[in-house]
Scaffold this active site. Structure first.
Site, PDB file in Angstrom:
ATOM      1  N   GLY A  33      18.729  26.692  43.630  1.00 47.09           N
ATOM      2  CA  GLY A  33      17.698  26.884  42.610  1.00 47.09           C
ATOM      3  C   GLY A  33      16.471  26.059  42.881  1.00 47.09           C
ATOM      4  O   GLY A  33      16.276  25.558  43.991  1.00 47.09           O
ATOM      5  N   ASN A  34      15.625  25.954  41.896  1.00 47.48           N
ATOM      6  CA  ASN A  34      14.414  25.148  42.051  1.00 47.48           C
ATOM      7  C   ASN A  34      14.086  24.501  40.710  1.00 47.48           C
ATOM      8  O   ASN A  34      14.760  24.742  39.718  1.00 47.48           O
ATOM      9  CB  ASN A  34      13.262  26.017  42.567  1.00 47.48           C
ATOM     10  CG  ASN A  34      12.910  27.126  41.601  1.00 47.48           C
ATOM     11  OD1 ASN A  34      12.350  26.893  40.531  1.00 47.48           O
ATOM     12  ND2 ASN A  34      13.279  28.357  41.948  1.00 47.48           N
TER      13      ASN A  34
END
Ligand code: CTP
Ligand code: CA
Length: 235
Positions: A33-34
């Site tokens: 993810g980020n």
């Protein structure tokens, strides 16, 4: 905070805004993810609705609490998307009727090839290191530009880490040209800046590389400036 409604200048327009960050599964319990929270995208959706637009917000992992806090007007319809592929599908479907598209979501550039059907375990690994094969995701905004409807305005966002000597503005210009977006809003991010905060600073360039605005302030303030730039580019 209170926002003075200066104008109803998006009345009659349908807009699609993506927000948050996609997650690409590794196995049933893990993902890549980020750090995008979705705050900027939420501010864009709220501002557009208050300026009269009918809004579809495609939200990728935007925290429920943040969504509730944003108290979005009823003119905002929320569609959840998890992965880059799901976000692409939701945006393409919203784009069919949208007059304006704003891609504020942080979309994964790579996804895991061959998602494990069961949790990876140390026991099943061959040794103390494992290798994940990553493959590029489709560039959603580039696809939207390719299939653009007559009169549709498309806005990209870019979060860049400074440091290699190239000015943010030059990178923004190149990215705007490469993507073919009408407007590109760029901001600097880093370990300690840009995320989980209520403030932002943007440089907004058009497809010709002209700087059309450099707003700074709360994410709501800069969202208003993005809509001002959209209104200007459409007129
Ligand atoms: N974007 C997209 N689909 C992707 C990746 C990005 O639509 N697979 C969109 C983002 O939502 C954003 C714009 O493209 O509006 C610019 O994103 P950015 O990550 O800055 O561009 P990239 O082409 O992925 O370049 P970089 O290698 O710098 O990440
Ligand atoms: Ca990217």
């Amino acid at each position: 905070a209170e926002h003075v409604v200066r104008r109803h200048d998006l009345a009659g327009l349908r807009v699609a805004v993506s927000a948050g960050g996609t997650r690409e599964p590794i196995d049933p319990v893990r993902f890549i993810g980020n750090r995008s929270s979705g705050r900027q995208g939420l501010a864009l959706a709220a501002a557009a609705a208050e300026r009269g637009a009918e809004v579809v917000l495609v939200a990728a992992h935007v925290d429920r609490g943040l969504l509730a806090e944003a108290a979005l007007p009823t003119a905002v319809r929320i569609v959840a998307a998890g992965t880059a592929a799901e976000l692409g599908e939701a945006m393409r479907s919203a784009a069919v009727v949208a007059d304006v598209i704003v891609m504020a979501a942080a979309v994964a550039d790579y996804r895991v090839e061959g998602i494990a059907p069961r949790k990876l375990t140390k026991e099943s690994a061959a040794g103390p290191a494992i290798t994940l094969e990553l493959v590029e995701t489709d560039d959603i905004v580039a696809g939207l530009v390719r299939d653009r409807r007559e009169g549709q305005t498309i806005v990209g966002f870019a979060a860049e880490t400074p440091g290699d000597g190239e000015a943010l503005i030059d990178r923004a210009r190149r990215k705007a040209a490469r993507k073919g977006v009408d407007l590109l809003a760029a901001n600097e991010v880093g370990w300690e800046r840009g995320f989980e905060t209520d403030r932002n600073a943007l440089v907004i360039v058009d497809v010709e590389g002209r700087v059309v605005a450099e707003p700074r302030g709360t994410k709501r303030d800069v969202a208003e400036a993005v809509w001002d730039a959209v209104v200007a580019v459409r007129s």
